[in-house]
Motif scaffolding. Structure first.
Motif, mmCIF file in Angstrom:
data_model
loop_
_atom_site.group_PDB
_atom_site.id
_atom_site.type_symbol
_atom_site.label_atom_id
_atom_site.label_comp_id
_atom_site.label_asym_id
_atom_site.label_seq_id
_atom_site.Cartn_x
_atom_site.Cartn_y
_atom_site.Cartn_z
ATOM 1 N N ARG A 47 -1.267 -10.705 -4.506
ATOM 2 C CA ARG A 47 -0.126 -10.088 -3.813
ATOM 3 C C ARG A 47 0.150 -8.692 -4.383
ATOM 4 N N ARG A 48 0.159 -8.625 -5.713
ATOM 5 C CA ARG A 48 0.428 -7.328 -6.335
ATOM 6 C C ARG A 48 -0.685 -6.332 -6.022
ATOM 7 N N ARG A 49 -1.925 -6.814 -6.008
ATOM 8 C CA ARG A 49 -3.052 -5.913 -5.678
ATOM 9 C C ARG A 49 -2.955 -5.440 -4.234
ATOM 10 N N LEU A 50 -2.587 -6.335 -3.313
ATOM 11 C CA LEU A 50 -2.413 -5.941 -1.903
ATOM 12 C C LEU A 50 -1.350 -4.855 -1.783
ATOM 13 N N LEU A 51 -0.238 -5.039 -2.482
ATOM 14 C CA LEU A 51 0.842 -4.042 -2.427
ATOM 15 C C LEU A 51 0.382 -2.709 -3.017
ATOM 16 N N GLN A 52 -0.387 -2.748 -4.100
ATOM 17 C CA GLN A 52 -0.897 -1.512 -4.698
ATOM 18 C C GLN A 52 -1.842 -0.785 -3.755
ATOM 19 N N ILE A 53 -2.708 -1.546 -3.087
ATOM 20 C CA ILE A 53 -3.668 -0.948 -2.153
ATOM 21 C C ILE A 53 -2.935 -0.260 -1.002
ATOM 22 N N MET A 54 -1.954 -0.957 -0.426
ATOM 23 C CA MET A 54 -1.244 -0.373 0.705
ATOM 24 C C MET A 54 -0.357 0.797 0.268
ATOM 25 N N ALA A 55 0.158 0.750 -0.954
ATOM 26 C CA ALA A 55 0.936 1.884 -1.467
ATOM 27 C C ALA A 55 0.042 3.121 -1.594
ATOM 28 N N ALA A 56 -1.198 2.903 -2.059
ATOM 29 C CA ALA A 56 -2.143 4.019 -2.185
ATOM 30 C C ALA A 56 -2.480 4.619 -0.825
ATOM 31 N N LYS A 57 -2.462 3.778 0.200
ATOM 32 C CA LYS A 57 -2.718 4.254 1.561
ATOM 33 C C LYS A 57 -1.461 4.831 2.203
ATOM 34 N N LYS A 73 8.183 -9.484 -0.046
ATOM 35 C CA LYS A 73 9.387 -8.659 0.106
ATOM 36 C C LYS A 73 10.187 -8.613 -1.187
ATOM 37 N N ALA A 74 10.197 -9.719 -1.944
ATOM 38 C CA ALA A 74 10.907 -9.744 -3.223
ATOM 39 C C ALA A 74 10.205 -8.883 -4.266
ATOM 40 N N LEU A 75 8.865 -8.764 -4.160
ATOM 41 C CA LEU A 75 8.096 -7.972 -5.117
ATOM 42 C C LEU A 75 8.163 -6.483 -4.819
ATOM 43 N N ALA A 76 8.266 -6.116 -3.544
ATOM 44 C CA ALA A 76 8.253 -4.697 -3.150
ATOM 45 C C ALA A 76 9.182 -4.495 -1.951
ATOM 46 N N PRO A 77 10.501 -4.471 -2.180
ATOM 47 C CA PRO A 77 11.460 -4.406 -1.070
ATOM 48 C C PRO A 77 11.273 -3.189 -0.160
ATOM 49 N N VAL A 125 -8.460 -9.441 -0.142
ATOM 50 C CA VAL A 125 -7.753 -8.195 -0.415
ATOM 51 C C VAL A 125 -8.708 -7.018 -0.553
ATOM 52 N N ASP A 126 -9.893 -7.241 -1.103
ATOM 53 C CA ASP A 126 -10.861 -6.144 -1.245
ATOM 54 C C ASP A 126 -11.230 -5.545 0.109
ATOM 55 N N ARG A 127 -11.247 -6.366 1.159
ATOM 56 C CA ARG A 127 -11.568 -5.842 2.490
ATOM 57 C C ARG A 127 -10.420 -4.997 3.038
ATOM 58 N N VAL A 128 -9.205 -5.291 2.614
ATOM 59 C CA VAL A 128 -8.069 -4.437 2.985
ATOM 60 C C VAL A 128 -8.266 -3.047 2.395
ATOM 61 N N ALA A 129 -8.749 -3.001 1.161
ATOM 62 C CA ALA A 129 -8.959 -1.715 0.489
ATOM 63 C C ALA A 129 -9.982 -0.851 1.223
ATOM 64 N N GLU A 130 -10.954 -1.503 1.883
ATOM 65 C CA GLU A 130 -12.047 -0.762 2.519
ATOM 66 C C GLU A 130 -11.656 -0.169 3.871
#
Length: 461
Positions: free
Chosen positions: A253-263, A287-291, A223-228
């Motif tokens: 999963r929650r961190r991935l969703l937070q990163i993509m939301a920030a982007k 999808k259940a965590l962030a519809p 996930v950290d590489r997704v952030a970069e």
């Protein structure tokens, strides 16, 4: 020429379907099929008989219906173009294949599926407004999909968010077009490496800029590489990473969703085999965590048949206006019979019973696989992760000098085992292999596994 017997127990359309399938497999039937009217006149049967046969051939992915042109036999697909999820029978000479394929339809499920197909065929001329096939697919099928997702994956959505497609290739193509239209610029997408080659090639052909993101065998996407990376989308298989197998932990999963939301980006979740987690209840879907942030992909190729070619997309509501604008004048690419049969199969309860029975059988085969391979893991000959297996696991040979003799032994014993080479997008790591265990009875699987064990016994640590 086809010979149909009115005195036979099988209906005329089934006789015609069977004979045409045989002709296709022999290579005798190619190109465009006769028109429904002309073949009906030639055989002296009703047009409905021929139409039923053609629809069945379409449902089995042997024939395609081209609007304004007619019905055409599908041409053979080159091995390298076959879906990574479905690359099984298109292999050279072997006596046994530990292929990765759909879960076996046991006797009860097979009988129920045939009944659903026959019901769909018989009902196709009695359609009402509710069963009409719209661009998104039949409302009845979409309603059943919504119920399944709520029950099995904790996803709550509306039928209007569901789009029925002919498989993962169409799903990814549609998703790219929607997101590109929504963003108003070409898409940059992060994709798991190693990952699903068919997704990679499909998106590359669509002009998507692909950024491979590394995956670990124990934790899934890094996930950290997704952030970069500067991404609009990230494509993940979080329930059971394909192919390495690790599920993505809830905190990641929650961190991935937070990163993509920030982007201000979105996540594409391919939930290709979550029904078959053999050890425990699957982790909640992204999808259940962030519809509103996740585009969800799934289908029935692993649960019913890869030949069905029936998948679906669940869009976030904010993408629906773009979808309707871009696809307003498109028609559904999935045949009525395939959709109606799947609807009946789910609604009758046969689908849920099939999943439960398959899980029981898959657990037994998974336990057998673990028992037979663990001694080689303990000896240091190979490494394998026995975790949240869906319908396959991956192992790799620890000693690279064993790779060539191992593959020669596979060929000598006519045993097919799929190498993972094409799953790597940046740097191939040799010696990784995928074992599928869902498509066999336990006895059949044990037969192929015994061949593999015999070959492994010839290798040195």
């Amino acid at each position: 020429m086809y010979y149909l017997k009115t005195t036979a127990s099988a209906p005329l359309y089934e006789q015609l379907t069977s004979q045409m399938k045989a002709a296709v497999h022999r290579g005798e039937l190619v190109g465009q099929l006769p028109s429904i009217r002309s073949l009906a006149d030639e055989l002296k049967v009703s047009k409905g008989t021929v139409e039923n046969a053609y629809e069945l051939l379409v449902a089995e992915d042997l024939v395609e219906n081209r609007p304004q042109q007619g019905f055409f036999v599908k041409t053979a697909v080159a091995l390298q173009d076959v879906s990574e999820h479905d690359r099984d029978l298109a292999q050279p000479d072997f006596d046994f294949s530990l292929q990765y394929a759909s879960s076996m339809l046991e006797t009860h499920a097979k009988s129920a599926w045939k009944r659903s197909l026959n019901t769909a065929i018989q009902s196709q001329f009695d359609r009402i407004a509710k069963t009409a096939i719209r661009r998104q697919g039949s409302i009845e099928l979409r309603e059943e999909i919504v119920k399944l997702l709520a029950r099995q994956r904790g996803i709550h959505c509306d039928p209007d968010q569901v789009i029925v497609t002919t498989g993962s290739t169409e799903s990814l193509t549609v998703v790219n077009q929607i997101v590109r239209g929504w963003l108003q610029h070409p898409v940059t997408l992060g994709i798991e490496d190693p990952g699903y080659r068919n997704a990679y090639e499909t998106l590359k052909r669509q002009g998507v800029h692909l950024v491979p993101i590394p995956v670990t065998a124990t934790a899934g996407i890094v996930v950290d590489r997704v952030a970069e990376a500067p991404l609009d989308l990230v494509y993940v298989t979080p329930s059971h990473q394909f192919p390495l197998g690790a599920p993505l932990a809830v905190d990641q999963r929650r961190r991935l969703l937070q990163i993509m939301a920030a982007k201000q980006g979105l996540v594409v979740e391919d939930d290709y085999d979550s029904e078959f987690s053999v050890l425990s209840k699957p982790v909640p879907a992204l999808k259940a965590l962030a519809p509103d942030q996740v585009i969800y992909l799934s289908g029935f190729s692993k649960t019913i048949s890869s030949d069905l070619r029936l998948s679906f997309i669940v869009l976030p509501p904010k993408l629906l206006p773009t979808y309707h604008r871009l696809f307003e004048y498109e028609s559904s690419s999935v045949s009525y019979i395939a959709q109606a049969a799947t609807t009946d199969f789910i609604r009758s309860g046969a689908y849920s019973r099939h999943i439960r029975r398959s899980l029981q059988m898959n657990r037994q085969k998974y336990d057998l696989l673990k028992d037979r391979l663990t001694p080689f893991v303990n000896r240091g000959l190979l490494a394998a992760r026995f975790g949240e297996a869906g319908i396959h696991i991956v192992f790799h040979l620890c000693n690279v000098t064993n790779i060539a003799p191992f593959e020669r032994a596979l060929a000598r014993h006519h045993l097919y085992l799929r190498a993972m080479d094409r799953c790597w997008f940046t740097q191939v790591k040799p010696g990784y292999y995928i074992i599928g265990f869902a498509h066999f009875s336990k006895a059949e699987f044990n037969q192929g596994l015994s061949k593999l064990v015999a070959i492994l016994n010839t290798l040195s640590v």
